[in-house]
Design a protein around this motif. Sequence first.
Motif, short mmCIF file in Angstrom:
data_model
loop_
_atom_site.label_atom_id
_atom_site.label_comp_id
_atom_site.label_asym_id
_atom_site.label_seq_id
_atom_site.Cartn_x
_atom_site.Cartn_y
_atom_site.Cartn_z
N ALA A 173 39.93 -17.63 -14.12
CA ALA A 173 39.87 -17.82 -15.61
C ALA A 173 40.13 -18.89 -16.43
O ALA A 173 40.59 -18.93 -17.44
CB ALA A 173 40.48 -16.42 -16.09
N ASP A 174 40.41 -20.11 -15.86
CA ASP A 174 40.58 -21.12 -16.38
C ASP A 174 39.59 -22.31 -15.99
O ASP A 174 39.28 -22.53 -14.63
CB ASP A 174 42.16 -21.79 -16.19
N ASN A 184 44.11 -19.96 -6.43
CA ASN A 184 44.04 -19.21 -7.51
C ASN A 184 44.78 -17.89 -7.70
O ASN A 184 44.41 -16.85 -8.23
CB ASN A 184 42.43 -18.71 -7.69
N GLU A 202 50.14 -17.52 -13.35
CA GLU A 202 49.43 -17.79 -14.45
C GLU A 202 47.78 -17.49 -14.34
O GLU A 202 47.38 -17.01 -15.12
CB GLU A 202 49.67 -19.46 -14.72
N HIS A 203 47.53 -17.43 -13.05
CA HIS A 203 46.10 -17.28 -12.77
C HIS A 203 46.05 -15.67 -13.10
O HIS A 203 45.01 -15.26 -13.67
CB HIS A 203 45.75 -17.32 -11.12
N ASP A 225 47.73 -13.74 -14.79
CA ASP A 225 47.64 -13.62 -16.32
C ASP A 225 46.33 -13.78 -16.98
O ASP A 225 45.95 -13.14 -17.98
CB ASP A 225 48.76 -14.32 -17.27
N ARG A 226 45.78 -14.94 -16.72
CA ARG A 226 44.52 -15.37 -17.46
C ARG A 226 43.29 -14.11 -17.01
O ARG A 226 42.50 -13.90 -17.83
CB ARG A 226 44.06 -16.83 -16.87
N LEU A 227 43.47 -13.91 -15.74
CA LEU A 227 42.59 -12.97 -15.34
C LEU A 227 42.52 -11.52 -16.01
O LEU A 227 41.55 -11.05 -16.52
CB LEU A 227 42.74 -12.94 -13.84
N LEU A 277 43.65 -11.07 -18.85
CA LEU A 277 43.26 -11.31 -20.28
C LEU A 277 41.92 -11.28 -20.45
O LEU A 277 41.28 -10.53 -21.45
CB LEU A 277 43.86 -12.87 -20.67
N LEU A 278 41.02 -12.08 -19.47
CA LEU A 278 39.66 -11.98 -19.61
C LEU A 278 39.02 -10.59 -19.30
O LEU A 278 38.34 -10.06 -20.13
CB LEU A 278 39.26 -12.78 -18.65
N ARG A 288 39.38 -8.44 -22.39
CA ARG A 288 38.65 -8.70 -23.36
C ARG A 288 37.22 -8.07 -23.36
O ARG A 288 36.42 -7.59 -24.50
CB ARG A 288 38.22 -10.37 -23.35
#
Length: 345
Positions: A213-214, A259, A263-264, A266-268, A270-271, A274
């Motif tokens: 997700a980045d 991945n 942090e990976h 957390d981003r996943l 968050l996505l 959404r």
Amino acid sequence: MDFYGLTQEELRTWATGIGLPAFRANQLFTGLYRPDVMGFADIKGLPRDLIGRLANEFRLFPAEEHTRQESRDGTVKSLLRLQDGKLIECVSIPTSDRHTVCVSSQVGCAVGCTFCASGQNGVERDLTAGEIVYQILHHHRRRPVTNVVFMGSGEPLFNYANVLQAVRVLAEPEGLGMGRRRFTISTSGVPNRIRSLAQDEPQVTLALSIHAADDETRNRIVPLNRRWPLDDLMSAMDDYSTLVNRRMTLEYVLLADANMSPEHADRLALLARRYGAHINLIPFNPVTETPHIRPTTTQVDAFVARVTEAGGHCTVRGQRGADIDAACGQLKKKQIQATVDHHHE
Ligand code: SF4
């Protein structure tokens, strides 16, 4: 013409065009989807001269089974040889209440994900609608197919027209009559096609193979991201979710070396939040051609815990057919080549 590439209406148009009554087209269409019917001659009450004409006009079976592997868990992987000699894979995955078939949409794949053997040599060609439908029919004879996932080789949204035509044919009430919701189209992210899908087939389930997700990580493992970075993709997903009120899925292959940092995760999460999406985590199955490392159970558990803590809903996908290399991205070119070479000897 591929018989199994036509909707009932298209067959009727053809039939009336050559002066046949519409009831003949209906008789043909319903007849050819019966599991015990293998050719025009098996349909009762067809005039003999018409059988000859149909056989000249239509191709019924665009592929034949080249090899077949059965897993201990009931998963069957069939390698099909198309009429031009190309090989594709389709996998049947039975459970107590479902029979899912995973189909290919192209020979090879242009996306080139670094963990996938199917994409290592690029795309060779699109499959026709008839070749896609045939993959389902191939396994349907064993047990009625309830679900279809476009997760074999190829990027389905790069072969958009034929993939959608196959869905329409399979959904025909007098054919297999499969509900639109029983199809899952899995894409690595083609923004304009995602927007079109929302208009054209809003009931089909969309699965986004996100895998990171980045942009930095995704550029590395899903090269298509360099063409359409996450901002472009998310803008299409925003449009999609405005029009389609269905839960989408995010597919995420777990690569220990690429991945799986906190942090990976957390981003996943968050996505996923959404879009209210569910996350399917797929622990990587090593194939010789790729540089990636399979995660340990502890690493998988830690990733799941972190995603959950960050508010994401995820499940770890069971590895069906792992003993026959039928898991996602396991189509091995070398293995196929070896089989083909053997066949030609
Ligand atoms: S994982 Fe899917 S999109 Fe990626 S290269 Fe393989 S077949 Fe193509």
